[in-house]
Design a protein around this motif. Sequence first.
Motif, PDB file in Angstrom:
ATOM      1  N   LEU A   1       6.300  -6.638   1.240  1.00  0.00           N
ATOM      2  CA  LEU A   1       5.012  -6.769   0.552  1.00  0.00           C
ATOM      3  C   LEU A   1       5.211  -7.413  -0.819  1.00  0.00           C
ATOM      4  CD1 LEU A   1       1.989  -6.254   0.321  1.00  0.00           C
ATOM      5  CD2 LEU A   1       2.505  -3.918  -0.452  1.00  0.00           C
ATOM      6  N   GLY A   2       6.228  -6.953  -1.539  1.00  0.00           N
ATOM      7  CA  GLY A   2       6.497  -7.542  -2.848  1.00  0.00           C
ATOM      8  C   GLY A   2       6.831  -9.015  -2.761  1.00  0.00           C
ATOM      9  N   MET A   3       7.638  -9.398  -1.767  1.00  0.00           N
ATOM     10  CA  MET A   3       8.006 -10.798  -1.597  1.00  0.00           C
ATOM     11  C   MET A   3       6.830 -11.639  -1.131  1.00  0.00           C
ATOM     12  SD  MET A   3      11.021 -10.762  -2.712  1.00  0.00           S
ATOM     13  CE  MET A   3      11.290 -12.514  -2.483  1.00  0.00           C
ATOM     14  N   ALA A   4       5.880 -11.015  -0.436  1.00  0.00           N
ATOM     15  CA  ALA A   4       4.676 -11.742  -0.033  1.00  0.00           C
ATOM     16  C   ALA A   4       3.754 -12.000  -1.229  1.00  0.00           C
ATOM     17  CB  ALA A   4       3.928 -10.953   1.041  1.00  0.00           C
ATOM     18  N   LEU A   5       3.803 -11.124  -2.222  1.00  0.00           N
ATOM     19  CA  LEU A   5       2.937 -11.270  -3.396  1.00  0.00           C
ATOM     20  C   LEU A   5       3.535 -12.191  -4.459  1.00  0.00           C
ATOM     21  CD1 LEU A   5       1.745  -7.576  -3.920  1.00  0.00           C
ATOM     22  CD2 LEU A   5       0.376  -9.492  -3.082  1.00  0.00           C
ATOM     23  N   ILE A   6       4.860 -12.259  -4.553  1.00  0.00           N
ATOM     24  CA  ILE A   6       5.485 -12.965  -5.673  1.00  0.00           C
ATOM     25  C   ILE A   6       5.202 -14.466  -5.689  1.00  0.00           C
ATOM     26  CG2 ILE A   6       7.752 -13.499  -4.683  1.00  0.00           C
ATOM     27  CD1 ILE A   6       6.945 -12.090  -8.209  1.00  0.00           C
ATOM     28  N   PRO A   7       4.958 -15.149  -4.565  1.00  0.00           N
ATOM     29  CA  PRO A   7       4.586 -16.567  -4.670  1.00  0.00           C
ATOM     30  C   PRO A   7       3.293 -16.795  -5.462  1.00  0.00           C
ATOM     31  CG  PRO A   7       5.356 -16.116  -2.457  1.00  0.00           C
ATOM     32  CD  PRO A   7       5.229 -14.786  -3.151  1.00  0.00           C
TER      33      PRO A   7
ATOM     34  N   ALA B   1      -1.698 -11.888 -16.706  1.00  0.00           N
ATOM     35  CA  ALA B   1      -1.771 -10.470 -16.343  1.00  0.00           C
ATOM     36  C   ALA B   1      -1.515 -10.278 -14.847  1.00  0.00           C
ATOM     37  CB  ALA B   1      -3.130  -9.898 -16.730  1.00  0.00           C
ATOM     38  N   ILE B   2      -2.042 -11.187 -14.025  1.00  0.00           N
ATOM     39  CA  ILE B   2      -1.787 -11.131 -12.578  1.00  0.00           C
ATOM     40  C   ILE B   2      -0.304 -11.347 -12.311  1.00  0.00           C
ATOM     41  CG2 ILE B   2      -2.212 -12.281 -10.364  1.00  0.00           C
ATOM     42  CD1 ILE B   2      -5.054 -12.887 -11.381  1.00  0.00           C
ATOM     43  N   CYS B   3       0.279 -12.315 -13.024  1.00  0.00           N
ATOM     44  CA  CYS B   3       1.720 -12.552 -12.912  1.00  0.00           C
ATOM     45  C   CYS B   3       2.504 -11.286 -13.246  1.00  0.00           C
ATOM     46  CB  CYS B   3       2.151 -13.680 -13.852  1.00  0.00           C
ATOM     47  SG  CYS B   3       1.574 -15.322 -13.379  1.00  0.00           S
ATOM     48  N   ALA B   4       2.108 -10.619 -14.310  1.00  0.00           N
ATOM     49  CA  ALA B   4       2.793  -9.394 -14.730  1.00  0.00           C
ATOM     50  C   ALA B   4       2.690  -8.328 -13.645  1.00  0.00           C
ATOM     51  CB  ALA B   4       2.204  -8.891 -16.039  1.00  0.00           C
ATOM     52  N   GLY B   5       1.512  -8.190 -13.056  1.00  0.00           N
ATOM     53  CA  GLY B   5       1.328  -7.185 -12.016  1.00  0.00           C
ATOM     54  C   GLY B   5       2.194  -7.439 -10.798  1.00  0.00           C
TER      55      GLY B   5
ATOM     56  N   PHE C   1       5.453  -5.109  -9.736  1.00  0.00           N
ATOM     57  CA  PHE C   1       5.474  -4.482  -8.407  1.00  0.00           C
ATOM     58  C   PHE C   1       6.750  -4.864  -7.665  1.00  0.00           C
ATOM     59  CE2 PHE C   1       4.528  -4.520  -3.824  1.00  0.00           C
ATOM     60  CZ  PHE C   1       4.179  -3.194  -3.651  1.00  0.00           C
ATOM     61  N   LEU C   2       7.093  -6.160  -7.694  1.00  0.00           N
ATOM     62  CA  LEU C   2       8.318  -6.583  -7.018  1.00  0.00           C
ATOM     63  C   LEU C   2       9.546  -5.963  -7.676  1.00  0.00           C
ATOM     64  CD1 LEU C   2       9.727  -8.247  -4.859  1.00  0.00           C
ATOM     65  CD2 LEU C   2       9.765 -10.178  -6.460  1.00  0.00           C
ATOM     66  N   SER C   3       9.544  -5.865  -8.997  1.00  0.00           N
ATOM     67  CA  SER C   3      10.671  -5.232  -9.697  1.00  0.00           C
ATOM     68  C   SER C   3      10.897  -3.816  -9.189  1.00  0.00           C
ATOM     69  CB  SER C   3      10.411  -5.206 -11.208  1.00  0.00           C
ATOM     70  OG  SER C   3      10.286  -6.499 -11.744  1.00  0.00           O
TER      71      SER C   3
ATOM     72  N   PHE D   1      15.161  -9.811   4.549  1.00  0.00           N
ATOM     73  CA  PHE D   1      13.723  -9.544   4.570  1.00  0.00           C
ATOM     74  C   PHE D   1      12.994 -10.224   3.411  1.00  0.00           C
ATOM     75  CE2 PHE D   1      15.547  -6.199   7.166  1.00  0.00           C
ATOM     76  CZ  PHE D   1      14.682  -6.170   8.244  1.00  0.00           C
ATOM     77  N   GLU D   2      13.752 -10.748   2.452  1.00  0.00           N
ATOM     78  CA  GLU D   2      13.128 -11.484   1.354  1.00  0.00           C
ATOM     79  C   GLU D   2      12.568 -12.826   1.820  1.00  0.00           C
ATOM     80  OE1 GLU D   2      15.284 -11.744  -2.242  1.00  0.00           O
ATOM     81  OE2 GLU D   2      15.926  -9.652  -2.252  1.00  0.00           O
ATOM     82  N   TYR D   3      12.954 -13.263   3.017  1.00  0.00           N
ATOM     83  CA  TYR D   3      12.501 -14.562   3.515  1.00  0.00           C
ATOM     84  C   TYR D   3      10.987 -14.644   3.697  1.00  0.00           C
ATOM     85  CZ  TYR D   3      17.362 -15.726   4.662  1.00  0.00           C
ATOM     86  OH  TYR D   3      18.705 -16.002   4.609  1.00  0.00           O
ATOM     87  N   VAL D   4      10.312 -13.505   3.679  1.00  0.00           N
ATOM     88  CA  VAL D   4       8.865 -13.507   3.879  1.00  0.00           C
ATOM     89  C   VAL D   4       8.145 -14.335   2.811  1.00  0.00           C
ATOM     90  CG1 VAL D   4       8.350 -11.434   2.511  1.00  0.00           C
ATOM     91  CG2 VAL D   4       6.914 -12.008   4.475  1.00  0.00           C
ATOM     92  N   ALA D   5       8.783 -14.546   1.672  1.00  0.00           N
ATOM     93  CA  ALA D   5       8.157 -15.331   0.596  1.00  0.00           C
ATOM     94  C   ALA D   5       8.020 -16.804   0.954  1.00  0.00           C
ATOM     95  CB  ALA D   5       8.966 -15.191  -0.698  1.00  0.00           C
TER      96      ALA D   5
END
Length: 328
Positions: A16-22, A232-236, A240-242, A260-264
């Motif tokens: 989920l975190g890797m899906a959000l980080i892009p 702020a969105i970037c920070a969130g 979360f990924l951190s 599993f990080e490949y999901v990004a």
Amino acid sequence: MMNARLTKLSILLLMLGMALIPLNDSLIKLLSSRYPLAQIVAIRALFCILVISVIGQGAKKVLLLPWRTLVLFSLRGMCLVIAMYFFFISLASLPLSTVVSIFFISPLLITFLSSIVLKEKIGIHRVTSVIGALIGVMFVMKPGTSEFHPEMLFALGSAISYAIFQIFTRRLKSDGNLPALITIQHLCYFLSALPLLAFNWSGGLNSTGNMSFDFLLRATVSPTFMEVIYIAICAGTVLFLSLVSSFAYRNVEASLIAPFEYVAIPVSVVWGILIWGDYPSSTAWIGMGLIISSGIYVVYRERINQVETTSRVPMPGSAGMVQNKKDD
């Protein structure tokens, strides 16, 4: 059973975190045409430190750390700082999907480093999967052709530094606590940005014609309300990924969790198409397909291993019998 549940939870949260980080990467690429990188990093880090200190008492827990742990956490954080700067320097000049795909040689490096540094056992299936990912990265970079760009080497350097960062995370799994770990990570972001930010604040340099250098060296600007929302969105997403990434690597073998990080990768392709109309080339599609397939293969093999283990040892009491037979 508890370990299996913890592993599944760690993997799901990491995905989920890797899906959000892009989304963070996309917004920073948008801001890169006007902002210097250090200004974005400093503002984002302050947001993260404030949130983790309020919610998790991060700042307070940092002060309670032993000196040795504080130093090791800081070294870990600086590895991620280097990875971050290299990543965004390359991102200013290259398509998002290209940078993310090159960056994802990092699971290969994490897997092999985990074998050398952490003494984790990696079988032929994991080795095969990461070699497939390496071949995929070569398809994306196309070294020796006119489509190769020097900025790609920054993305490669980012992957190396990130792999060392995650090995640190796994090695320090029993040290300190998660809020302190994350707080120090973002303190490293903030402190590393200050020298460059001082240069930007003093006026920076005029346009050099190179988007990557301009992103580093231009003067600071006054943010608009919408740009503050973006940061702020970037920070969130980064916070979360951190949290989920550190949680995963502290609880699961690095060589297992890394693919599993490949999901990004597919998510970054979608953002690149929607925002900039950046469609990957045919060879880049092949490369990304190889990288993602390698990750799926690891998932498949781990599932097979779990089924085989369950079939051989259906009851806890049988485990000792099986072990005794092996010992005989």
